[in-house]
Design a protein around this motif. Structure first.
Motif: not given
Lengths: 323, 162
Positions: B14-22
């Motif tokens: 269960d990878l943790v991913l980073q997302y930039v939100t806009f």
């Protein structure tokens, strides 16, 4: 009949049309894909019937057995099956005809029936079918014929009705822009109150209203009216949706204006659809309650399998009611 | 498999991913943080005659010319006025550096792979392909966008030629 009536009258007229439309579903405005399938099936039926014409004097039980494939597509092929001038298909190159010939031969041999094939009035058969012992005795056709002759039951259907409708069943009535729909309780996943705007996803068809978070689940909200009503009736009723009828074991939810009540139905009270037709979502209609019974599982499949990008409903015939 | 081992296996997968939100048209979108190079305040965009409809123009980024894409147009959303919160996100997709104009940039969020749900695939429009999935974050539905699919191969080539 006209859409100029009051909305309630218009809905009732539409429901009536829905009933009739379901009965006469094999109409010319059938989808092209469905037409081609039907044509193919009717062609097979015709070939079969042509080849079997010579066996018309066979024992009655045999004739009945042979008649099954002819009923493959009754509404379309009825006139085609009973052809006045039938010709035997040329038997040599076509594998299908060969197996058919084998089939006929097997019947002739086993039943000791020798019948004219090309022209029934003649006593001597004009076409003799050579015994082809190297070919297995036409078991493929014999085995497939019953399945090909009868349209396969849709998934989840048995004996001409859904499996949940084999006995008395409960339904929930709900209204979509004035039209009453019924959903079997066994297929009901839940009722969700629309307390905030659903999140729309770009690039989706207009009937996809967006996603709504509920009970740790993202429910995809369907504009039910676009599937079950013609545009003219939708325009007449602009009431916003209040609730979502969530399909059991699915993330799809049908938006509705109000939930009415639950009713108990005997299977005989429902006029079940006879063909998949243009509205796979329609299980049948209940005249007593003036409602359309939804085949929820079919609706769910329709969306899941990616057919949802098609036009929700081919309602051309119904839209012509105001003509 | 014993419980601790099973837990470890699940955690590893269960990878943790980073997302930039806009934000765009009142909705929140997310793109993989690895694709984002920087975020710029809105600056004047020089239009390019003959450029495709989805290209707003070009900007000068420290001596480099960067093409700015009209994200609203690309997503099939209604156009809007530029505001104080309008940002240009410089991203690298398909081995090209481009700018995408958004209404505002919100934050960086951490999402577990298991939290990302598949979005319904019923869209006929080309833009429907950009949606990678959806995820519920802070009681809000986040739409994750796959920028590699923002344009076709031809369109990326077209952009490179600008």
């Amino acid at each position: 009949m006209s859409w100029q009536d009051t909305p309630q009258q218009a809905i009732e007229e539409y429901l009536e049309a829905l009933l009739h439309d379901d009965m006469a579903d094999e109409s010319p405005e059938e989808a092209p894909a469905a037409q081609s399938v039907q044509k193919e099936e009717s062609l097979q039926a015709r070939q079969l019937s042509e080849s079997m014409l010579g066996l018309q004097q066979a024992p009655k039980t045999l004739a009945e057995e042979l008649a099954k494939p002819v009923q493959l597509d009754e509404p379309l092929t009825q006139s085609q099956v009973i052809l006045p001038n039938l010709k035997l298909p040329e038997a040599e190159p076509e594998p299908a005809v060969e197996t058919l010939a084998d089939f006929i031969q097997e019947i002739e041999t086993s039943q000791e029936v020798t019948q004219p094939v090309e022209e029934p009035k003649q006593e001597e058969p004009q076409v003799e079918i050579e015994p082809q012992q190297e070919v297995p005795a036409a078991t493929p056709v014999a085995a497939e014929t019953p399945a090909a002759g009868q349209p396969p039951s849709p998934p989840g259907w048995k004996d001409g009705r859904p499996v949940w409708a084999q006995e008395r069943f409960e339904c929930l009535l709900f209204k979509v822009k004035g039209l009453t729909l019924a959903v079997p309780l066994v297929e009901l996943g839940g009722i969700i109150k629309i307390d905030k705007e659903p999140t729309p996803l770009f690039g989706q068809p207009s009937w996809f209203l967006g996603m709504l978070r509920n009970n740790n689940m993202n429910v995809s909200m369907v504009d039910t009216a676009q599937w079950v009503l013609p545009p003219a009736l939708i325009e007449k009723n602009q009431d916003p949706y209040q609730l979502i009828i969530r399909i059991h074991n699915s993330t799809w939810g049908l938006a509705c204006n109000e939930v009415d009540r639950s009713i108990s139905l005997e299977p005989e009270q429902v006029r079940w659809r006879t063909t998949l037709g243009k509205r796979p979502w329609l299980a049948g209609t209940v005249i007593e309650h003036m409602c359309a019974l939804i085949d929820v599982a079919a609706f769910d499949r329709l969306l899941k399998e990616g057919h949802g990008h098609l036009e929700p409903a081919n309602l051309t015939a119904l839209n012509n009611l105001d003509d | 498999m014993s419980s601790p081992q099973k837990f470890q296996a699940e955690s590893a997968s269960d990878l943790v991913l980073q997302y930039v939100t806009f934000r765009l048209a009142e909705e929140t979108y997310g793109i993989n943080v690895m694709m984002v190079q920087e975020v710029l305040r809105y600056s004047e965009i020089a239009p390019v005659p003959g450029a495709p409809e989805y290209v707003l123009g070009i900007i000068n980024l420290r001596g480099n010319v960067v093409t700015v894409i009209d994200t609203r147009q690309r997503f099939g959303l209604m156009p809007s006025e530029v505001s104080d919160s309008t940002r240009i996100m410089i991203i690298e997709a398909d081995q090209q550096v481009v700018g995408i104009m958004v209404d505002s940039v919100a934050e960086v969020v951490y999402l577990k792979q298991s939290e990302i749900e598949t979005a319904p695939n019923v869209g006929n429009e080309e833009s429907a392909k950009f949606i990678q999935g959806v995820c519920n974050k802070n009681n809000e539905l986040l739409i994750l966008v796959e920028l590699d699919k923002l344009m076709s191969e031809e369109e990326w080539s077209e952009l490179a030629a600008i």
